[in-house]
Design an enzyme around this catalytic site. Sequence first.
Site, short mmCIF file in Angstrom:
data_model
loop_
_atom_site.label_atom_id
_atom_site.label_comp_id
_atom_site.label_asym_id
_atom_site.label_seq_id
_atom_site.Cartn_x
_atom_site.Cartn_y
_atom_site.Cartn_z
N LEU A 520 0.83 -1.21 0.00
CA LEU A 520 0.00 0.00 0.00
C LEU A 520 0.86 1.25 0.00
O LEU A 520 0.43 2.33 -0.38
CB LEU A 520 -0.90 0.02 1.24
CG LEU A 520 -1.96 -1.08 1.31
CD1 LEU A 520 -2.59 -1.10 2.69
CD2 LEU A 520 -3.02 -0.87 0.25
N GLY A 521 2.08 1.11 0.47
CA GLY A 521 2.96 2.28 0.53
C GLY A 521 4.05 2.05 1.53
O GLY A 521 4.12 0.98 2.15
N GLY A 523 6.44 4.17 4.62
CA GLY A 523 6.59 5.41 5.38
C GLY A 523 7.87 5.36 6.16
O GLY A 523 8.74 4.54 5.89
N GLY A 524 7.97 6.24 7.12
CA GLY A 524 9.20 6.39 7.88
C GLY A 524 9.67 5.12 8.57
O GLY A 524 10.86 4.91 8.75
N PHE A 525 8.74 4.27 8.93
CA PHE A 525 9.15 3.13 9.74
C PHE A 525 9.03 1.79 9.03
O PHE A 525 9.18 0.76 9.65
CB PHE A 525 8.33 3.10 11.02
CG PHE A 525 8.71 4.17 11.98
CD1 PHE A 525 9.84 4.03 12.77
CD2 PHE A 525 7.98 5.33 12.08
CE1 PHE A 525 10.21 5.02 13.66
CE2 PHE A 525 8.34 6.32 12.96
CZ PHE A 525 9.46 6.17 13.75
N GLY A 526 8.69 1.84 7.76
CA GLY A 526 8.60 0.57 7.05
C GLY A 526 7.47 0.59 6.05
O GLY A 526 6.80 1.60 5.86
N VAL A 528 3.88 -0.85 4.18
CA VAL A 528 2.56 -1.30 4.59
C VAL A 528 1.95 -2.16 3.48
O VAL A 528 2.02 -1.81 2.31
CB VAL A 528 1.63 -0.10 4.87
CG1 VAL A 528 0.30 -0.58 5.42
CG2 VAL A 528 2.27 0.85 5.84
N LYS A 542 1.91 -3.45 8.83
CA LYS A 542 3.07 -2.56 8.77
C LYS A 542 4.30 -3.37 9.16
O LYS A 542 4.41 -3.86 10.28
CB LYS A 542 2.88 -1.39 9.73
CG LYS A 542 4.03 -0.41 9.71
CD LYS A 542 3.56 1.00 9.92
CE LYS A 542 4.55 1.97 9.30
NZ LYS A 542 3.96 3.26 9.00
N ASP A 639 4.72 12.99 13.80
CA ASP A 639 4.78 12.93 12.34
C ASP A 639 3.38 13.03 11.75
O ASP A 639 2.99 12.25 10.90
CB ASP A 639 5.48 11.63 11.91
CG ASP A 639 5.95 11.71 10.46
OD1 ASP A 639 6.00 12.83 9.91
OD2 ASP A 639 6.25 10.65 9.89
#
Length: 829
Positions: A520-521, A523-526, A528, A542, A639
Site C-alpha cells: 500500500l505504501g 513510510g518512515g518506519f517501514g 505497509v 506494517k 509525524d
Amino acid sequence: MVSSMIALLLLCTLSVILLCFATDDTITSNKLLRDGDTIVSNGGTYALGFFSPGKSQKRYVGIWFNKVSKQTVVWIANRNNPIINSSSGVVKVDYRGNLAIFDGNSSNPVWSTNVSIPISGNINSSSLFYKLLDSGNLVLCDQNKGDFLWQSFDYATATSLPGIKIGWNLKSGSNWSFTSWKSPDDPSTGDFTLSMEQTGSPELVIKNVSQKIWRSGPWNGLEWNGLPTKGRSIINYSLVKDPDEIYFVYNITDTSVLTMIILDYQGFIQIPTWVEGAQRWNTIRTIPGDQCEYYGKCGEFGSCNSNNEAICSCLPGFEPKSPRDWYLTDGSKGCVRKRELLCGKGDGFLKLEKMKFPDTSNARVDTSLGIKDCETECRNNCSCTGYASADVNGGGCLAWFGDLIDIQEFKEGGQDLFVRVDAIELENSKRSLVGSSTKKKLVLVLCVSIVVGLIIFISASYFLLNKRRREGLAQRDRVPPFKLPTSKTSEETNVNFELPTFDLNTVIVATQNFSLANKLGSGGFGSVYKGVLSDGRVIAVKRLSINSGQGVNEFKNEVELIAKLQHRNLVQILGCCLAEEEKMLIYEYLPNKSLDFLIFDRAKSKLLDWRMRHDIIIGIARGVLYLHQDSRLRIIHRDLKASNILLDSEMNPKISDFGIARIVVGDLSQANSTKRVVGTCGYMAPEYAMDGIFSTKSDVFSFGVLLLEIISGRKNTGFYHEDPSLNLIKHAWELWRDDRVLEVVDPSMGNSFPEEEVVRFIQVGILCVQEDAKDRPTMSSVIFMLGNEKPIPSLKQPAFVLRRNPYSSTTSASSHSLNEMSITIVEGR
Ligand SMILES: *[C@@H]1O[C@H](CO)[C@@H](O)[C@H](O)[C@H]1NC(C)=O
Ligand SMILES: *[C@@H]1O[C@H](CO)[C@@H](O)[C@H](O)[C@H]1NC(C)=O
Ligand SMILES: *[C@@H]1O[C@H](CO)[C@@H](O)[C@H](O)[C@H]1NC(C)=O
Ligand SMILES: *[C@@H]1O[C@H](CO)[C@@H](O)[C@H](O)[C@H]1NC(C)=O
Ligand SMILES: *[C@@H]1O[C@H](CO)[C@@H](O)[C@H](O)[C@H]1NC(C)=O
Ligand SMILES: *[C@@H]1O[C@H](CO)[C@@H](O)[C@H](O)[C@H]1NC(C)=O
Ligand SMILES: *[C@@H]1O[C@H](CO)[C@@H](O)[C@H](O)[C@H]1NC(C)=O
Ligand SMILES: *[C@@H]1O[C@H](CO)[C@@H](O)[C@H](O)[C@H]1NC(C)=O
Ligand SMILES: *[C@@H]1O[C@H](CO)[C@@H](O)[C@H](O)[C@H]1NC(C)=O
C-alpha cells in the site's frame, strides 16, 4: 387598446387577490391547504405548508422561517406519517375541529390532531380555525372562546422557539420534550431526546434512547448550574414553577435576532442565529461542547476539568477504582474511597469550588433550609455523601444520598460543593491549610532566595550551554529517564487485555508473501501491505524496517499500551506479529486511502466540499487531542501529515502511525542508544526541526500545517516551484495580513462555503504555526476555537520553517524524555 388595459387591470386585481390568499394565516373548514400552497403568519416571520427535507421525496406539513432563504423547518405535523405520493397532499379541518392531512382524495387521514371536541357540543365548527401566529405557534382558535383548544407548541418536534416549554404538566402527567430527527433527510423520531428529569431537582437531560448523554445540572435560581453562561447572552432563560406546571422556557432579548434551539440528529443541542449578510446559520453554542460535558465522563466520585491535560481526577478522599483504565484515558469506572468512612468518627466535609453539581436523581431538595442547617442535616445522615446551596444566592439545601456522578470543575462559574470525607483526609487538608498560614513569612523568604538562586543558576547554565555549543559539543547532560508512574500495572494489562499476536505464516498467506501487488505504501518506519485473513477480514500490515534492538517483551508491552488507545479518529491496532528479526503491526484496513491522495489531486478534491473538509479537520483535531490529553500516555505523534490521515468508508479521518516512535524506540526511559526519529519536512515545528525539541505544541504546529493544506488543497512544500522560498504558511500569512485570506481557499471548493467559518479555521491554522511554541494553542483550545465564535488571540508572523530548513526528511536522533517535553539530540545523517 382599452380592452388590453382592462385585461391588465384584471390581471393585477387577480394577482392581488391571489397574494391576499397566499398571505392569509388561517386554515378553516372551508379553506383547505393543498401541496404547493402556504399560509404565512401575520408578521411574516413563519410560513406553513408542504415540504420535503434534504434529499427526501416524501411530503411533510411543517412550519419554517419565512424570511430565511435556506428553508429551515421548526415544526412538523406528520413527522412519522409522510405522504409517499408527492404533491397530492391536502390539509383540512374536519367536522370535529381536527387538523388532518390527507393523501389525495383518500378518506383516511395520514395524520390528524386529537382535540376531541364533542360533536354535539356548543361549538360551532365553522367558527373554529387554525391560525399560524407570528411566534411560530399554530393554534386552534374558537371565535367564541379565548383559549387555544390546541397548539403546536405543545407538540414540539426537535426545535425550540421562544415560548415553547420543556418540562412537566403535573396535573395531566404529560411532559413537553424534544426528539431528534433520524437524519437530515428523515424527520421521523430519532433516538435522542431532550427532556426535563423530575427526580431530585429538575434538570434538562439529553438521552440516547434511555441512556443519559448530558445533563444541565440543577437550576440555581439564575441559570443551570452546569451551563454557566459565558458573558451576556441574547437568550433569557427561565425556569417556571407553578402548582400545576414546571417548565423551562426562553425568550430572546433582542427581537431582531432570529434564533432557535435545536436537538440535532446526532444528539447535540445547537443554538444557531441567522446571519442575514452571509445568508447562513451561525452556531453560537453546541452542547455537549467538550469531553467533560458528556455524562459520567469520569465516573462515580470523579471530577472532570477540561482545562487540565488529564481531564479526570478523583474527589478528595477517593482514588481511581481501576488505576490501569484510569491511567489509560478511561475514567468512566470512577473512584472509590481510599479508606472506609467511619460515620460520625471525625469525618466531615471539604469544600470544592466552581463545581457542576453531581446528578441530582439521588438528591433531596429542601428550599427552607439554609446552608448551616443543610450541613447538619447531611452530617446527621450517614448515607449523605455531599451537600450544597440550591440557590446561587445561598438559600436552599441540596443533599446527595449515594454515589456522586457527573461532576465537573469549571474555570469560571459553577458553585461550591461540600463532599463528605473521612477523618484522615479532613486532618490532612486542615494541616495543609494551617501550615500554609503560619509559614507564610518563611515561605516568602524562601521564595525570594529560590528566585535569586534560579536566576543565578539559569544565567550560569545559559552561559555554559552556549559555550559548549560554540565548542561544538552536541552532547548535553543526560536527563534522568522519565519513568511512567504506574509502570508496575503493565502486568495487570496482561491479565485483562491480551493483544492478539498473529503468526508469521498467517501474515504471509494474508499478504501473498508481501507481494508488490499488495503493497500500500511505505513510510518512515517501514512498508505497509494489504492482507486478507482466512476469515475474510481485511487488514493492513506494517512491516517495521527499523531494528530497534528492543526486546520482544518490551516491544509487546509498548504495542499493548498503544493498542489500548481507542478513538474513532485513530486507526485501530488489531495486533502484532513477531518472528525472529521481523516486527510487524497489524491494523484495521481503511479503503479510502490517505488524505494526500484526495486533497492534492485536482480532480478528486472537487469531491470534498466544505462540510467534508470541516468534518475531516475536526476529526483530526479530536484524534490529536485524545492522544495529547485524554490518553494518560500523552502520546506526541511527531509525524502528523496528510499521508498519515486515513479515511474510512464514510470519510471519517483516522490518524495512523501514532505512538510508533514509542513502539519502535520503546518506552522513552529505555532510549539511550541512537534511534531514528521521523519528522516530515514542511510539517515540523521550528524547535523540532532545529533543536529536536518536541512537545504537544510541535504536534499542534503540524496540525496547523495540515489544516491549511486541507483548506487550500496545496502542499506546504513543493507547490510553489517558481519560488521555493514561498511556502503555504507564508502565503497564507501574507494573504491574512493583506486581508485577502479567502484567496487561500481551494478553488475546487467553489464559492459555496460559509466565509466566516472558513476564515476562523484559517485563523486557527495560522495560530497553530506560530514561531514560538508558547503562542500556539493547545489542542483543546483549538477544538474550542474551531467550534465557537470566540475571539481568537491575535496572530504574529508564523514560522516559515522551510526558509531555513537544514534537515532532510528523516533525521537520526536519540531521545530522552522529561515529563511532557522530550528533547531529541539531532545528530545528522
Ligand atoms: C401512490 O399512487 C399510486 C397511483 O398513483 C397508488 O396506486 C398507490 O397506492 C399510492 N401509494 C400510496 C402509499 O398512497
Ligand atoms: C380525486 O381528486 C381529483 C382532483 O384532485 C379529481 O380530479 C378526481 O376525480 C378525484 N377522484 C375521485 C375518485 O374522487
Ligand atoms: C385522543 O384523545 C383521547 C382522549 O384524550 C384518547 O383516549 C385517544 O387515545 C387519543 N387518540 C389518539 C390517536 O391519540
Ligand atoms: C356558526 O358561526 C358562523 C360564524 O360565526 C355563523 O355565521 C353561523 O350562523 C353559525 N352557525 C350556527 C349553526 O350557529
Ligand atoms: C414524556 O411523555 C411521553 C409521552 O407522553 C413519554 O413517552 C416520555 O417517556 C416522557 N418523557 C419522560 C422523560 O418521562
Ligand atoms: C446511542 O446508542 C446506541 C445503542 O446503544 C449506540 O450504538 C450509539 O453509539 C449511541 N450514540 C451516541 C451518540 O451515544
Ligand atoms: C428574563 O426573564 C425574566 C423572567 O421571564 C424577567 O424577569 C427578566 O427581566 C428577563 N430579562 C431580560 C434581560 O429580558
Ligand atoms: C419575550 O420578549 C418580548 C420582548 O423582548 C416580549 O414582548 C414578550 O412578551 C416576551 N415573552 C415572554 C414569554 O416572556
Ligand atoms: C438518610 O437518608 C436516606 C435517604 O433519604 C433515608 O432513606 C434514611 O432514612 C435517612 N436516615 C436517617 C437516619 O435519617
